[in-house]
Design a protein around this motif. Structure first.
Motif, PDB file in Angstrom:
ATOM      1  N   PRO A  28       6.823   4.661  -5.016  1.00  0.00           N
ATOM      2  CA  PRO A  28       5.894   4.876  -3.900  1.00  0.00           C
ATOM      3  C   PRO A  28       6.594   4.599  -2.572  1.00  0.00           C
ATOM      4  O   PRO A  28       7.504   3.767  -2.472  1.00  0.00           O
ATOM      5  CB  PRO A  28       4.766   3.885  -4.158  1.00  0.00           C
ATOM      6  CG  PRO A  28       4.848   3.598  -5.617  1.00  0.00           C
ATOM      7  CD  PRO A  28       6.297   3.669  -5.973  1.00  0.00           C
ATOM      8  N   ILE A  29       6.148   5.271  -1.554  1.00  0.00           N
ATOM      9  CA  ILE A  29       6.746   5.095  -0.229  1.00  0.00           C
ATOM     10  C   ILE A  29       5.677   4.643   0.767  1.00  0.00           C
ATOM     11  O   ILE A  29       4.471   4.737   0.516  1.00  0.00           O
ATOM     12  CB  ILE A  29       7.416   6.399   0.254  1.00  0.00           C
ATOM     13  CG1 ILE A  29       6.383   7.528   0.339  1.00  0.00           C
ATOM     14  CG2 ILE A  29       8.569   6.786  -0.664  1.00  0.00           C
ATOM     15  CD1 ILE A  29       6.944   8.826   0.924  1.00  0.00           C
ATOM     16  N   ASN A  30       6.175   4.196   1.920  1.00  0.00           N
ATOM     17  CA  ASN A  30       5.281   3.740   3.016  1.00  0.00           C
ATOM     18  C   ASN A  30       4.286   2.699   2.513  1.00  0.00           C
ATOM     19  O   ASN A  30       3.080   2.767   2.784  1.00  0.00           O
ATOM     20  CB  ASN A  30       4.556   4.946   3.625  1.00  0.00           C
ATOM     21  CG  ASN A  30       3.918   4.625   4.976  1.00  0.00           C
ATOM     22  OD1 ASN A  30       4.319   3.662   5.651  1.00  0.00           O
ATOM     23  ND2 ASN A  30       2.918   5.411   5.369  1.00  0.00           N
ATOM     24  N   TRP A  44      -0.335   2.800   0.102  1.00  0.00           N
ATOM     25  CA  TRP A  44       0.954   3.444  -0.107  1.00  0.00           C
ATOM     26  C   TRP A  44       0.778   4.946  -0.165  1.00  0.00           C
ATOM     27  O   TRP A  44      -0.346   5.455  -0.258  1.00  0.00           O
ATOM     28  CB  TRP A  44       1.605   2.924  -1.389  1.00  0.00           C
ATOM     29  CG  TRP A  44       0.786   3.216  -2.620  1.00  0.00           C
ATOM     30  CD1 TRP A  44       0.822   4.325  -3.396  1.00  0.00           C
ATOM     31  CD2 TRP A  44      -0.195   2.361  -3.196  1.00  0.00           C
ATOM     32  NE1 TRP A  44      -0.075   4.230  -4.425  1.00  0.00           N
ATOM     33  CE2 TRP A  44      -0.722   3.025  -4.332  1.00  0.00           C
ATOM     34  CE3 TRP A  44      -0.702   1.091  -2.883  1.00  0.00           C
ATOM     35  CZ2 TRP A  44      -1.698   2.469  -5.140  1.00  0.00           C
ATOM     36  CZ3 TRP A  44      -1.675   0.546  -3.678  1.00  0.00           C
ATOM     37  CH2 TRP A  44      -2.179   1.230  -4.797  1.00  0.00           C
ATOM     38  N   ASP A  45       1.900   5.638  -0.127  1.00  0.00           N
ATOM     39  CA  ASP A  45       1.932   7.089  -0.294  1.00  0.00           C
ATOM     40  C   ASP A  45       2.652   7.410  -1.599  1.00  0.00           C
ATOM     41  O   ASP A  45       3.511   6.631  -2.065  1.00  0.00           O
ATOM     42  CB  ASP A  45       2.656   7.752   0.879  1.00  0.00           C
ATOM     43  CG  ASP A  45       1.910   7.564   2.185  1.00  0.00           C
ATOM     44  OD1 ASP A  45       0.666   7.461   2.133  1.00  0.00           O
ATOM     45  OD2 ASP A  45       2.555   7.503   3.253  1.00  0.00           O
ATOM     46  N   PRO A  46       2.321   8.535  -2.237  1.00  0.00           N
ATOM     47  CA  PRO A  46       2.973   8.869  -3.513  1.00  0.00           C
ATOM     48  C   PRO A  46       4.454   9.174  -3.320  1.00  0.00           C
ATOM     49  O   PRO A  46       4.907   9.489  -2.211  1.00  0.00           O
ATOM     50  CB  PRO A  46       2.203  10.095  -3.993  1.00  0.00           C
ATOM     51  CG  PRO A  46       1.638  10.695  -2.752  1.00  0.00           C
ATOM     52  CD  PRO A  46       1.344   9.555  -1.830  1.00  0.00           C
ATOM     53  N   PRO A  47       5.230   9.088  -4.386  1.00  0.00           N
ATOM     54  CA  PRO A  47       6.656   9.436  -4.283  1.00  0.00           C
ATOM     55  C   PRO A  47       6.834  10.873  -3.808  1.00  0.00           C
ATOM     56  O   PRO A  47       5.984  11.727  -4.037  1.00  0.00           O
ATOM     57  CB  PRO A  47       7.167   9.241  -5.715  1.00  0.00           C
ATOM     58  CG  PRO A  47       6.184   8.336  -6.361  1.00  0.00           C
ATOM     59  CD  PRO A  47       4.865   8.647  -5.735  1.00  0.00           C
ATOM     60  N   GLU A  48       7.917  11.131  -3.155  1.00  0.00           N
ATOM     61  CA  GLU A  48       8.180  12.485  -2.670  1.00  0.00           C
ATOM     62  C   GLU A  48       8.341  13.445  -3.851  1.00  0.00           C
ATOM     63  O   GLU A  48       9.076  13.167  -4.801  1.00  0.00           O
ATOM     64  CB  GLU A  48       9.444  12.501  -1.807  1.00  0.00           C
ATOM     65  CG  GLU A  48       9.298  11.712  -0.522  1.00  0.00           C
ATOM     66  CD  GLU A  48      10.556  11.770   0.319  1.00  0.00           C
ATOM     67  OE1 GLU A  48      11.527  12.422  -0.123  1.00  0.00           O
ATOM     68  OE2 GLU A  48      10.574  11.169   1.400  1.00  0.00           O
ATOM     69  N   TRP A 107       9.359  -1.636  -8.690  1.00  0.00           N
ATOM     70  CA  TRP A 107       8.345  -2.251  -7.827  1.00  0.00           C
ATOM     71  C   TRP A 107       8.783  -2.135  -6.377  1.00  0.00           C
ATOM     72  O   TRP A 107       9.955  -2.324  -6.037  1.00  0.00           O
ATOM     73  CB  TRP A 107       8.161  -3.724  -8.186  1.00  0.00           C
ATOM     74  CG  TRP A 107       7.367  -3.938  -9.438  1.00  0.00           C
ATOM     75  CD1 TRP A 107       7.845  -4.137 -10.691  1.00  0.00           C
ATOM     76  CD2 TRP A 107       5.947  -3.972  -9.530  1.00  0.00           C
ATOM     77  NE1 TRP A 107       6.831  -4.302 -11.589  1.00  0.00           N
ATOM     78  CE2 TRP A 107       5.638  -4.205 -10.894  1.00  0.00           C
ATOM     79  CE3 TRP A 107       4.906  -3.834  -8.627  1.00  0.00           C
ATOM     80  CZ2 TRP A 107       4.337  -4.294 -11.360  1.00  0.00           C
ATOM     81  CZ3 TRP A 107       3.611  -3.936  -9.077  1.00  0.00           C
ATOM     82  CH2 TRP A 107       3.331  -4.151 -10.426  1.00  0.00           C
ATOM     83  N   VAL A 108       7.840  -1.829  -5.530  1.00  0.00           N
ATOM     84  CA  VAL A 108       8.096  -1.737  -4.086  1.00  0.00           C
ATOM     85  C   VAL A 108       7.208  -2.754  -3.382  1.00  0.00           C
ATOM     86  O   VAL A 108       5.987  -2.726  -3.521  1.00  0.00           O
ATOM     87  CB  VAL A 108       7.812  -0.319  -3.548  1.00  0.00           C
ATOM     88  CG1 VAL A 108       8.156  -0.254  -2.061  1.00  0.00           C
ATOM     89  CG2 VAL A 108       8.606   0.723  -4.316  1.00  0.00           C
ATOM     90  N   GLU A 109       7.809  -3.651  -2.618  1.00  0.00           N
ATOM     91  CA  GLU A 109       7.056  -4.690  -1.914  1.00  0.00           C
ATOM     92  C   GLU A 109       6.662  -4.244  -0.521  1.00  0.00           C
ATOM     93  O   GLU A 109       7.335  -3.407   0.097  1.00  0.00           O
ATOM     94  CB  GLU A 109       7.887  -5.984  -1.820  1.00  0.00           C
ATOM     95  CG  GLU A 109       7.950  -6.771  -3.103  1.00  0.00           C
ATOM     96  CD  GLU A 109       8.535  -8.155  -2.876  1.00  0.00           C
ATOM     97  OE1 GLU A 109       9.084  -8.394  -1.770  1.00  0.00           O
ATOM     98  OE2 GLU A 109       8.428  -8.993  -3.791  1.00  0.00           O
TER      99      GLU A 109
END
Length: 348
Positions: A28-30, A44-48, A107-109
């Protein structure tokens, strides 16, 4: 030599497989942790280039706790941690992971936030009431998801900015703590607008809430109501009067016939209605007439020694009325007296 080539081949294969897996299931991004009126939401935003079949798992932690699960296998792009017993003064960090079947991303923090310092305070609610040449402003604090404004931010104040609608560049401000404020020294028959925001200045934080909606109202002459109110009332009164007059004119024939009928009463009814009233006593006398009884009155003279019989007088209003029994007794007594007197004379 052969074992070395085999090991190198396996290592390249593993690296290639990892690269392909990473390309298929991005992270996930942002990712950001947000707070509005003391809530705590990870977004969050979905992966590109990801398809729509991805699921996500989100978690949060504080400096004194480990990660705690917030949302598991959800398709939404946010997770609300507000109901997980968070503290108004706590510091939190969120994390999210993308899932598809048995595959998962790393995981994205998120960024860490301190709730009372970083939360966005919404606008207060404002009401404006015109009272002659003054304005009464009513203010209500924003509603927080946990606790309330006065408990979290002691000493918070309101900044009231108001202006004449025809002179928006000339603005005045008042800083108050009260929720009811009277604005004085306003021009009569003028429209004023205002906007309010909440100001927080504490040792931990200094911030301003979002501004309220712009609210406008018009002043009137001191002690008088709106001219529109008087005009509407006058128009309503005139309309009612005109309607009543029109109704009377249209229905005058029916009204006059009802008030002054042309038909006369029958002669028998007229005599009954116009006859003088008869008293109850007179009616009883007519129903039960009294019977009159006349008795014979004898006068006896002692000197002449003879009895004289007076003729029966004609019935007059002064005639003595007696019952039958009493008349017989008196006649009997008179006869005895005559006998006694007569006997005495004869003996003498």
């Amino acid at each position: 030599m052969a074992p070395s080539i085999t090991a190198l081949f396996l290592l390249c294969s593993a690296f290639s497989s990892s690269t392909v897996l990473s390309a298929l299931l991005g992270r996930p991004i942002n990712v950001r942790l947000c707070s509005y009126n003391m809530n705590l939401v990870l977004k969050w935003d979905p992966p590109e280039g990801a398809d729509s079949g991805l699921l996500y798992t989100a978690k949060y932690k504080s400096p004194v706790t480990k990660y705690r699960a917030g949302c598991v296998n959800i398709s939404a792009l946010e997770c609300d941690f507000t109901s997980h017993h968070i503290s108004t003064y706590g510091e939190y960090t969120g994390g999210v992971q993308a899932l598809r079947g048995v595959e998962s991303s790393i995981w994205v923090e998120s960024n860490p936030i301190t709730l009372d310092k970083d939360t966005i305070i919404g606008p207060p609610s404002v009401s404006l009431v015109s009272k002659g040449a003054t304005m009464e402003v009513g203010i209500e604090d924003p509603v927080l998801w946990i606790s309330d404004v006065r408990s979290v931010y002691a000493g918070a104040t309101y900044n009231i900015t108001y202006w004449k609608s025809s002179q928006s560049e000339k603005r005045s401000s008042h800083v108050v703590q009260r929720t009811r404020v009277i604005l004085n020294h306003l021009d009569s028959w003028s429209q004023y607008c205002l906007q309010v925001n909440l100001q927080v200045n504490t040792a931990r934080s200094s911030k301003t809430s979002m501004p309220s909606n712009i609210t406008c109202d018009s002043t009137t002459a001191a002690g008088n109501g709106s001219p529109w109110t008087a005009a509407v009332l006058a128009f309503f009164g005139i309309s009612v009067a005109v309607a009543l007059v029109a109704a009377v004119v249209m229905k005058w024939k029916s009204i006059s016939t009802f008030l002054f009928p042309k038909d006369t009463l029958p002669q028998c009814l007229k005599e009954s209605v116009l006859a003088p009233p008869v008293s109850t006593l007179q009616s009883l006398k007519e129903l039960h007439p009294q019977e009159e009884t006349c008795v014979q009155l004898l006068l006896v003279s002692g000197d002449r020694g003879m009895e004289e019989e007076t003729p029966q007088p004609e019935a007059t209003p002064f005639m003595l009325h007696m019952s039958g029994e009493r008349s017989i007794e008196e006649e009997t007594g008179g006869w005895r007296r005559r006998q006694e007197h007569g006997g005495g004379d004869s003996n003498g």
